[in-house]
Write a protein that holds these residues in place. Structure first.
Motif, PDB file in Angstrom:
ATOM      1  N   CYS A  45       6.201   5.069  12.720  1.00 45.57           N
ATOM      2  CA  CYS A  45       5.834   3.662  12.582  1.00 45.57           C
ATOM      3  C   CYS A  45       7.109   2.839  12.641  1.00 45.57           C
ATOM      4  O   CYS A  45       8.156   3.260  12.133  1.00 45.57           O
ATOM      5  CB  CYS A  45       5.105   3.437  11.259  1.00 45.57           C
ATOM      6  SG  CYS A  45       4.585   1.721  11.013  1.00 45.57           S
ATOM      7  N   SER A  46       7.010   1.673  13.223  1.00 44.96           N
ATOM      8  CA  SER A  46       8.152   0.768  13.268  1.00 44.96           C
ATOM      9  C   SER A  46       8.402   0.174  11.886  1.00 44.96           C
ATOM     10  O   SER A  46       7.608   0.353  10.955  1.00 44.96           O
ATOM     11  CB  SER A  46       7.873  -0.375  14.250  1.00 44.96           C
ATOM     12  OG  SER A  46       6.895  -1.258  13.720  1.00 44.96           O
ATOM     13  N   SER A  47       9.491  -0.548  11.784  1.00 42.71           N
ATOM     14  CA  SER A  47       9.713  -1.374  10.606  1.00 42.71           C
ATOM     15  C   SER A  47       8.598  -2.413  10.534  1.00 42.71           C
ATOM     16  O   SER A  47       7.877  -2.635  11.509  1.00 42.71           O
ATOM     17  CB  SER A  47      11.058  -2.096  10.729  1.00 42.71           C
ATOM     18  OG  SER A  47      12.109  -1.185  10.823  1.00 42.71           O
ATOM     19  N   LEU A  48       8.476  -3.064   9.389  1.00 39.55           N
ATOM     20  CA  LEU A  48       7.554  -4.187   9.262  1.00 39.55           C
ATOM     21  C   LEU A  48       8.291  -5.452   9.683  1.00 39.55           C
ATOM     22  O   LEU A  48       9.440  -5.670   9.295  1.00 39.55           O
ATOM     23  CB  LEU A  48       7.053  -4.319   7.832  1.00 39.55           C
ATOM     24  CG  LEU A  48       6.267  -3.133   7.274  1.00 39.55           C
ATOM     25  CD1 LEU A  48       5.763  -3.462   5.866  1.00 39.55           C
ATOM     26  CD2 LEU A  48       5.122  -2.739   8.177  1.00 39.55           C
ATOM     27  N   TYR A  49       7.614  -6.274  10.467  1.00 40.45           N
ATOM     28  CA  TYR A  49       8.197  -7.504  11.000  1.00 40.45           C
ATOM     29  C   TYR A  49       7.382  -8.700  10.528  1.00 40.45           C
ATOM     30  O   TYR A  49       6.153  -8.618  10.436  1.00 40.45           O
ATOM     31  CB  TYR A  49       8.166  -7.483  12.535  1.00 40.45           C
ATOM     32  CG  TYR A  49       9.137  -6.531  13.161  1.00 40.45           C
ATOM     33  CD1 TYR A  49      10.309  -6.988  13.754  1.00 40.45           C
ATOM     34  CD2 TYR A  49       8.889  -5.163  13.186  1.00 40.45           C
ATOM     35  CE1 TYR A  49      11.205  -6.115  14.344  1.00 40.45           C
ATOM     36  CE2 TYR A  49       9.775  -4.283  13.773  1.00 40.45           C
ATOM     37  CZ  TYR A  49      10.923  -4.762  14.357  1.00 40.45           C
ATOM     38  OH  TYR A  49      11.807  -3.884  14.942  1.00 40.45           O
ATOM     39  N   ALA A  50       8.057  -9.805  10.269  1.00 39.87           N
ATOM     40  CA  ALA A  50       7.389 -11.077   9.980  1.00 39.87           C
ATOM     41  C   ALA A  50       7.347 -11.876  11.275  1.00 39.87           C
ATOM     42  O   ALA A  50       8.353 -11.963  11.992  1.00 39.87           O
ATOM     43  CB  ALA A  50       8.142 -11.850   8.909  1.00 39.87           C
ATOM     44  N   SER A  51       6.183 -12.446  11.581  1.00 43.72           N
ATOM     45  CA  SER A  51       6.051 -13.236  12.800  1.00 43.72           C
ATOM     46  C   SER A  51       5.222 -14.487  12.539  1.00 43.72           C
ATOM     47  O   SER A  51       4.372 -14.512  11.636  1.00 43.72           O
ATOM     48  CB  SER A  51       5.414 -12.407  13.917  1.00 43.72           C
ATOM     49  OG  SER A  51       4.072 -12.094  13.611  1.00 43.72           O
ATOM     50  N   ARG A  52       5.478 -15.485  13.342  1.00 39.95           N
ATOM     51  CA  ARG A  52       4.696 -16.719  13.264  1.00 39.95           C
ATOM     52  C   ARG A  52       3.293 -16.441  13.802  1.00 39.95           C
ATOM     53  O   ARG A  52       3.114 -15.627  14.705  1.00 39.95           O
ATOM     54  CB  ARG A  52       5.352 -17.810  14.094  1.00 39.95           C
ATOM     55  CG  ARG A  52       6.706 -18.204  13.583  1.00 39.95           C
ATOM     56  CD  ARG A  52       7.315 -19.266  14.481  1.00 39.95           C
ATOM     57  NE  ARG A  52       8.656 -19.589  14.023  1.00 39.95           N
ATOM     58  CZ  ARG A  52       9.655 -19.894  14.822  1.00 39.95           C
ATOM     59  NH1 ARG A  52       9.474 -19.931  16.133  1.00 39.95           N
ATOM     60  NH2 ARG A  52      10.840 -20.166  14.328  1.00 39.95           N
ATOM     61  N   PRO A  53       2.289 -17.147  13.273  1.00 34.88           N
ATOM     62  CA  PRO A  53       0.934 -16.917  13.768  1.00 34.88           C
ATOM     63  C   PRO A  53       0.746 -17.465  15.182  1.00 34.88           C
ATOM     64  O   PRO A  53       1.355 -18.463  15.551  1.00 34.88           O
ATOM     65  CB  PRO A  53       0.056 -17.677  12.767  1.00 34.88           C
ATOM     66  CG  PRO A  53       0.949 -18.692  12.157  1.00 34.88           C
ATOM     67  CD  PRO A  53       2.332 -18.125  12.187  1.00 34.88           C
ATOM     68  N   MET A  54      -0.084 -16.768  15.943  1.00 37.33           N
ATOM     69  CA  MET A  54      -0.528 -17.297  17.231  1.00 37.33           C
ATOM     70  C   MET A  54      -1.701 -18.221  16.919  1.00 37.33           C
ATOM     71  O   MET A  54      -2.402 -18.030  15.931  1.00 37.33           O
ATOM     72  CB  MET A  54      -1.007 -16.171  18.145  1.00 37.33           C
ATOM     73  CG  MET A  54       0.086 -15.281  18.649  1.00 37.33           C
ATOM     74  SD  MET A  54      -0.531 -14.009  19.770  1.00 37.33           S
ATOM     75  CE  MET A  54      -1.127 -14.983  21.124  1.00 37.33           C
ATOM     76  N   GLY A  55      -1.939 -19.175  17.758  1.00 36.11           N
ATOM     77  CA  GLY A  55      -3.079 -20.056  17.542  1.00 36.11           C
ATOM     78  C   GLY A  55      -2.826 -21.043  16.424  1.00 36.11           C
ATOM     79  O   GLY A  55      -1.739 -21.616  16.323  1.00 36.11           O
ATOM     80  N   PRO A  56      -3.824 -21.231  15.537  1.00 36.26           N
ATOM     81  CA  PRO A  56      -3.694 -22.244  14.482  1.00 36.26           C
ATOM     82  C   PRO A  56      -2.444 -22.009  13.628  1.00 36.26           C
ATOM     83  O   PRO A  56      -2.211 -20.910  13.132  1.00 36.26           O
ATOM     84  CB  PRO A  56      -4.963 -22.059  13.649  1.00 36.26           C
ATOM     85  CG  PRO A  56      -5.923 -21.351  14.537  1.00 36.26           C
ATOM     86  CD  PRO A  56      -5.094 -20.521  15.468  1.00 36.26           C
ATOM     87  N   SER A  57      -1.644 -23.062  13.465  1.00 38.75           N
ATOM     88  CA  SER A  57      -0.396 -22.919  12.707  1.00 38.75           C
ATOM     89  C   SER A  57      -0.598 -23.140  11.209  1.00 38.75           C
ATOM     90  O   SER A  57       0.337 -22.960  10.436  1.00 38.75           O
ATOM     91  CB  SER A  57       0.654 -23.893  13.239  1.00 38.75           C
ATOM     92  OG  SER A  57       0.187 -25.219  13.126  1.00 38.75           O
ATOM     93  N   ASP A  58      -1.800 -23.500  10.801  1.00 38.34           N
ATOM     94  CA  ASP A  58      -2.074 -23.748   9.375  1.00 38.34           C
ATOM     95  C   ASP A  58      -2.549 -22.473   8.683  1.00 38.34           C
ATOM     96  O   ASP A  58      -3.490 -22.483   7.909  1.00 38.34           O
ATOM     97  CB  ASP A  58      -3.096 -24.863   9.206  1.00 38.34           C
ATOM     98  CG  ASP A  58      -4.450 -24.532   9.818  1.00 38.34           C
ATOM     99  OD1 ASP A  58      -4.499 -23.631  10.689  1.00 38.34           O
ATOM    100  OD2 ASP A  58      -5.444 -25.149   9.423  1.00 38.34           O
TER     101      ASP A  58
END
Length: 165
Positions: free
Chosen positions: A37-50
């Motif tokens: 398994c890869s490391s865990l990554y934080a990412s911005r949401p796709m679609g609605p930004s709220d």
């Protein structure tokens, strides 16, 4: 055994814990072995930004399950972890498991498209995939190291190191 890559994502109900539980469930699938398994990554949401940011990972496994059987198994894991399917695409969720690659197969079924249609443009898929399989060739012959050159980080960052397997 077929080499398979899955994308995991969560942004609700303790996302890192959701990913951890999904990995445990995948490790207990019949006819399937989780390799890494890869490391865990934080990412911005796709679609609605709220909505909250996501936690993402990519898992490499080997399985004897057919693509459709694997899809059914991953959807069952999603449901067991509180996934509610809505009409809203890219909305918040407790768990999302996508079949990114199933060997070198190209699959076009109503319920399943592999390689995953968005994998070449999603930083939260490509960077974790590169981490665990830097020499991977996609079914179209492209190497993941070449594909990633056209994919900016878009705020993606490592949250924690890869869990052991």
């Amino acid at each position: 055994m077929i080499d398979v890559y899955l994308g995991l994502g969560s942004n609700l109900a303790e996302p890192s814990l959701q990913i951890s539980r999904a990995l445990e469930a995948l490790a207990h699938l019949g006819q399937t072995t989780v390799l890494r398994c890869s490391s865990l990554y934080a990412s911005r949401p796709m679609g609605p930004s709220d909505q909250p940011d996501y936690v993402n990972a990519v898992v490499h496994l080997q399985t004897l399950l057919t693509p459709v059987s694997l899809l059914a198994a991953t959807q069952k894991i999603e449901l067991q972890q509180g996934r509610v399917r809505k009409n809203e695409q890219w909305g918040p969720r407790t768990l999302d498991i996508d079949i990114l690659l199933y060997g070198n197969e190209i699959i076009n079924l109503p319920q399943l498209v592999v390689p995953h249609y968005g994998m070449k443009v999603r930083e939260f898929v490509l960077y974790p995939l590169l981490e665990i399989s830097p020499n991977l060739r996609l079914p179209d012959g492209e190497n993941v190291t070449d594909v990633i050159k056209n994919c900016p980080l878009n705020g993606l960052c490592v949250l924690s190191c890869a869990p052991p397997f």
